[in-house]
Design an enzyme around this catalytic site. Structure first.
Site, PDB file in Angstrom:
ATOM      1  CG  HIS A   1      36.278  40.806  40.073  1.00 21.13           C
ATOM      2  ND1 HIS A   1      36.041  42.150  40.174  1.00 21.13           N
ATOM      3  CD2 HIS A   1      37.208  40.675  39.100  1.00 21.13           C
ATOM      4  CE1 HIS A   1      36.802  42.800  39.306  1.00 21.13           C
ATOM      5  NE2 HIS A   1      37.525  41.928  38.643  1.00 21.13           N
TER       6      HIS A   1
ATOM      7  CG  ASP B   1      41.957  50.897  41.670  1.00 20.74           C
ATOM      8  OD1 ASP B   1      42.891  51.440  42.300  1.00 20.74           O
ATOM      9  OD2 ASP B   1      40.806  51.357  41.648  1.00 20.74           O
TER      10      ASP B   1
ATOM     11  CG  ASP C   1      36.865  35.972  40.360  1.00 25.91           C
ATOM     12  OD1 ASP C   1      36.590  35.592  41.512  1.00 25.91           O
ATOM     13  OD2 ASP C   1      36.079  35.855  39.414  1.00 25.91           O
TER      14      ASP C   1
ATOM     15  CG  HIS D   1      40.818  46.393  38.410  1.00 27.34           C
ATOM     16  ND1 HIS D   1      41.633  46.077  39.461  1.00 27.34           N
ATOM     17  CD2 HIS D   1      40.235  45.220  38.001  1.00 27.34           C
ATOM     18  CE1 HIS D   1      41.546  44.767  39.703  1.00 27.34           C
ATOM     19  NE2 HIS D   1      40.712  44.245  38.822  1.00 27.34           N
TER      20      HIS D   1
ATOM     21  CB  THR E   1      38.734  41.124  30.948  1.00 25.35           C
ATOM     22  OG1 THR E   1      39.466  42.353  31.105  1.00 25.35           O
ATOM     23  CG2 THR E   1      39.431  40.031  31.736  1.00 25.35           C
ATOM     24  N   GLY E   2      36.384  41.387  28.839  1.00 28.99           N
ATOM     25  CA  GLY E   2      35.358  41.982  27.981  1.00 28.99           C
ATOM     26  C   GLY E   2      35.382  43.485  27.776  1.00 28.99           C
ATOM     27  CB  THR E   3      34.709  46.327  30.054  1.00 24.40           C
ATOM     28  OG1 THR E   3      33.717  45.512  30.657  1.00 24.40           O
ATOM     29  CG2 THR E   3      34.200  47.721  29.858  1.00 24.40           C
ATOM     30  CB  THR E   4      39.988  45.584  29.175  1.00 21.98           C
ATOM     31  OG1 THR E   4      39.759  45.742  30.578  1.00 21.98           O
ATOM     32  CG2 THR E   4      41.350  46.146  28.824  1.00 21.98           C
TER      33      THR E   4
ATOM     34  CB  SER F   1      32.809  41.697  32.004  1.00 21.80           C
ATOM     35  OG  SER F   1      33.278  42.764  32.806  1.00 21.80           O
ATOM     36  N   GLY F   2      35.685  40.904  33.361  1.00 22.46           N
ATOM     37  CA  GLY F   2      36.471  40.375  34.493  1.00 22.46           C
ATOM     38  C   GLY F   2      35.636  39.841  35.647  1.00 22.46           C
TER      39      GLY F   2
ATOM     40  CE  LYS G   1      37.556  48.555  31.770  1.00 19.00           C
ATOM     41  NZ  LYS G   1      37.582  47.901  33.069  1.00 19.00           N
TER      42      LYS G   1
ATOM     43  NE  ARG H   1      48.167  29.598  44.420  1.00 21.15           N
ATOM     44  CZ  ARG H   1      48.101  28.598  43.542  1.00 21.15           C
ATOM     45  NH1 ARG H   1      47.350  28.701  42.488  1.00 21.15           N
ATOM     46  NH2 ARG H   1      48.790  27.493  43.739  1.00 21.15           N
TER      47      ARG H   1
ATOM     48  CG  ASP I   1      39.772  38.959  36.429  1.00 20.78           C
ATOM     49  OD1 ASP I   1      39.548  39.529  35.350  1.00 20.78           O
ATOM     50  OD2 ASP I   1      40.065  39.575  37.473  1.00 20.78           O
TER      51      ASP I   1
HETATM   52  O1  LIG Z   1      37.761  43.439  36.232  1.00 17.83           O
HETATM   53  C1  LIG Z   1      38.651  43.279  35.448  1.00 17.83           C
HETATM   54  C2  LIG Z   1      39.877  42.571  35.841  1.00 17.83           C
HETATM   55  O2  LIG Z   1      39.876  42.101  37.156  1.00 17.83           O
HETATM   56  C3  LIG Z   1      38.546  43.806  34.075  1.00 17.83           C
HETATM   57  O3  LIG Z   1      37.327  43.437  33.498  1.00 17.83           O
HETATM   58  P1  LIG Z   1      36.722  44.284  32.311  1.00 17.83           P
HETATM   59  O4  LIG Z   1      37.771  44.425  31.271  1.00 17.83           O
HETATM   60  O5  LIG Z   1      35.541  43.497  31.808  1.00 17.83           O
HETATM   61  O6  LIG Z   1      36.309  45.617  32.900  1.00 17.83           O
END
Ligand SMILES: O=C(CO)COP(=O)(O)O
Length: 151
Positions: free
Chosen positions: A97, A90, A100, A18, A44-47, A64-65, A22, A106, A70
């Protein structure tokens, strides 16, 4: 009865953080760069975009999550396509989300996937002797549930 699924020595590892986590994940990844680079990485995208800048190895980037990433990870887990998830989520901030995130946590437990949700656990996972070996994990038996309407 549970069945077994073999994890190969090269593990399929998903990395997710999150926004407020990061920096923590990137710091951890920098420290563990060499070991991580010897496995298959998914994020996930940004990570994932941030990780590629540090690792200089390909990372399979999903959406992206909050935009479906997710859920994509959840689907990979259900299909047996992930071995480990390192998810620095976090605990101090609600996410748009959250549903998600909860679903991902789960499904990881439902399929007995290795999951670390903080840095200390990630340290233990990455330094496990099992990281370098073939290792069989048990897949829980859901046949009772699947067959519940058949009798
Ligand atoms: O929100 C996330 C996981 O729940 C992470 O997503 P990003 O890596 O796209 O920020």
């Amino acid at each position: 009865m549970d069945s077994l699924r073999k994890m190969q020595p090269v593990k399929r590892i998903a990395l997710v953080a999150h926004d407020n986590k990061k920096a923590d994940l990137l710091d951890w990844v920098t420290y563990n760069k060499t070991v991580l680079a010897s496995h298959k990485l998914i994020a996930t995208g940004t990570t994932g975009t941030l990780l590629e800048k540090i690792l200089h190895v390909p990372v399979k980037k999903l959406m992206s999550g909050p935009l479906g990433g997710d859920q994509q990870l959840g689907a990979m887990i259900a299909e047996g396509k992930l071995d480990i998830i390192l998810f620095f989520w976090d605990p101090m901030m609600a996410q748009a989300h959250d549903s998600d995130v909860k679903a991902l946590l789960r499904i990881a437990v439902a399929w007995n996937i290795v999951i670390a949700c903080n840095r200390s656990t990630a340290d233990f996972v990455l330094t496990s002797l099992l990281m370098e070996e073939e290792h069989a994990i048990s897949i829980p038996d859901y046949s009772g549930y699947l067959n519940r309407m058949k009798e």
